[in-house]
Motif scaffolding. Structure first.
Motif, short mmCIF file in Angstrom:
data_model
loop_
_atom_site.label_atom_id
_atom_site.label_comp_id
_atom_site.label_asym_id
_atom_site.label_seq_id
_atom_site.Cartn_x
_atom_site.Cartn_y
_atom_site.Cartn_z
N ASN A 71 0.73 -1.20 -0.24
CA ASN A 71 0.20 0.44 -0.67
C ASN A 71 0.90 1.35 0.11
OD1 ASN A 71 -2.01 -1.72 0.35
ND2 ASN A 71 -2.68 -0.88 2.63
N LYS A 72 1.84 0.81 0.32
CA LYS A 72 2.74 1.95 0.95
C LYS A 72 3.26 2.84 -0.43
CE LYS A 72 4.58 4.47 3.74
NZ LYS A 72 3.65 5.98 4.50
N ALA A 73 3.99 1.38 -1.24
CA ALA A 73 4.80 1.59 -3.19
C ALA A 73 4.01 2.02 -3.85
CB ALA A 73 6.03 0.22 -3.02
N LEU A 74 2.07 1.74 -3.58
CA LEU A 74 1.65 1.47 -4.97
C LEU A 74 1.46 3.43 -4.91
CD1 LEU A 74 -0.85 -1.07 -4.85
CD2 LEU A 74 0.21 -0.33 -6.06
N GLU A 75 1.34 4.33 -3.69
CA GLU A 75 1.30 5.85 -3.54
C GLU A 75 1.81 6.39 -5.00
OE1 GLU A 75 2.43 7.39 0.41
OE2 GLU A 75 1.67 6.01 1.48
N THR A 77 0.63 5.57 -7.72
CA THR A 77 0.08 4.65 -9.20
C THR A 77 -0.64 5.23 -9.86
OG1 THR A 77 0.07 3.25 -8.13
CG2 THR A 77 1.86 2.80 -7.69
N GLY A 78 -2.07 6.10 -8.48
CA GLY A 78 -3.90 5.83 -9.30
C GLY A 78 -4.03 4.37 -8.43
N THR A 149 -1.86 1.69 -15.68
CA THR A 149 -2.36 1.59 -14.14
C THR A 149 -1.17 0.12 -13.16
OG1 THR A 149 -3.77 3.48 -13.59
CG2 THR A 149 -3.27 2.12 -12.20
N LEU A 150 -1.68 -0.32 -14.09
CA LEU A 150 -1.54 -1.87 -13.68
C LEU A 150 -0.19 -2.15 -14.59
CD1 LEU A 150 -2.13 -4.58 -13.33
CD2 LEU A 150 -2.86 -5.49 -15.64
N VAL A 157 4.69 -3.61 -6.94
CA VAL A 157 4.48 -4.89 -6.11
C VAL A 157 5.60 -5.62 -6.45
CG1 VAL A 157 2.44 -6.26 -6.08
CG2 VAL A 157 1.94 -4.37 -6.47
N HIS A 158 6.01 -5.76 -7.22
CA HIS A 158 7.10 -7.05 -7.43
C HIS A 158 8.49 -6.55 -7.16
CE1 HIS A 158 5.68 -8.84 -11.57
NE2 HIS A 158 4.73 -9.31 -10.97
N ARG A 159 8.99 -4.72 -6.61
CA ARG A 159 9.74 -4.79 -5.72
C ARG A 159 9.61 -4.94 -4.36
NH1 ARG A 159 11.37 1.21 -6.96
NH2 ARG A 159 13.23 1.21 -5.37
#
Length: 208
Positions: A71-75, A77-78, A149-150, A157-159
């Motif tokens: 959730n932190k990493a997705l900031e 990305t949309g 976005t995906l 997400v992979h990271r």
């Protein structure tokens, strides 16, 4: 003692106890034996989980680590949460599924899953259309924005997954997947059918 002779003796002892055991099972058994440690003595008043509980706690904690860091990493990305990423992945992989497939494949409740779909639609990432064979059914597809976005979110997400599993060797990761996948396969096929049942009914159905 010669290592080859020692290995043969270990196999012989294992085969006596497990006459139908495979070489893979023998290797896993030896790994288990080699990592056993002296258990610390806990006070009698403490609630100490058995081995099943320890395994579930470990899996749950690792899952929580993954959710928090993802959730932190997705900031930026949309996407707001890892579950939204999961929704986009299912729509992309399943080639225009119906809503219930997307929701249940992500193990979401119907209400929360529906709300996520509404939010993603409002953001212009997914669209829906009527199934050509059954006019009552609505199917989902990714918009160009959703696909973009995906792909952007997939990188972070992979990271996160790589960061969490970094201390494990590739062989250890493969072993973990091999050991845990039967649980995933077993419950993926029945969990939706059991949602309306009591736990006692579910427990009796799942007992070995």
């Amino acid at each position: 003692m010669n290592k080859a002779v020692e290995l043969i003796k270990l196999w012989g002892a294992y085969e006596e106890r497990h006459p139908n055991g495979t070489i893979e099972e023998f290797c896993r058994h030896q790994l288990t034996v080699s990592v056993k440690k002296e258990k610390p003595i806990a006070p009698e008043w403490q609630l100490i989980p058995d081995i099943n509980g320890q395994l579930m706690i470990l899996i749950r904690k690792i899952g929580r680590f993954h959710i928090m860091y993802s959730n932190k990493a997705l900031e930026g990305t949309g996407l707001d949460q890892i579950e939204e990423f999961g929704i986009l992945v299912i729509i992309f992989n399943r080639k225009n599924p119906i809503k219930s497939e997307v929701i249940y494949d992500n193990l979401l409740e119907l209400s929360s899953g529906t709300n996520m779909l509404i939010r993603l639609k409002k953001r212009g990432m997914i669209s829906e259309y009527t199934d050509k064979d059954d006019k009552r059914v609505k199917r989902l597809k990714l918009t160009p924005k959703g696909e973009e976005t995906l792909q952007k979110a997939k990188i972070v997400v992979h990271r996160v997954a790589g960061m969490i599993a970094e201390r494990l060797s590739e062989e250890d990761k493969q072993l973990c997947v091999q050991l845990l996948d039967p649980i995933n396969t077993r419950f993926t096929g029945i969990i939706q059918k059991q949602k309306s049942k009591t736990f006692e009914e579910i427990y009796q159905e799942n007992k070995l």
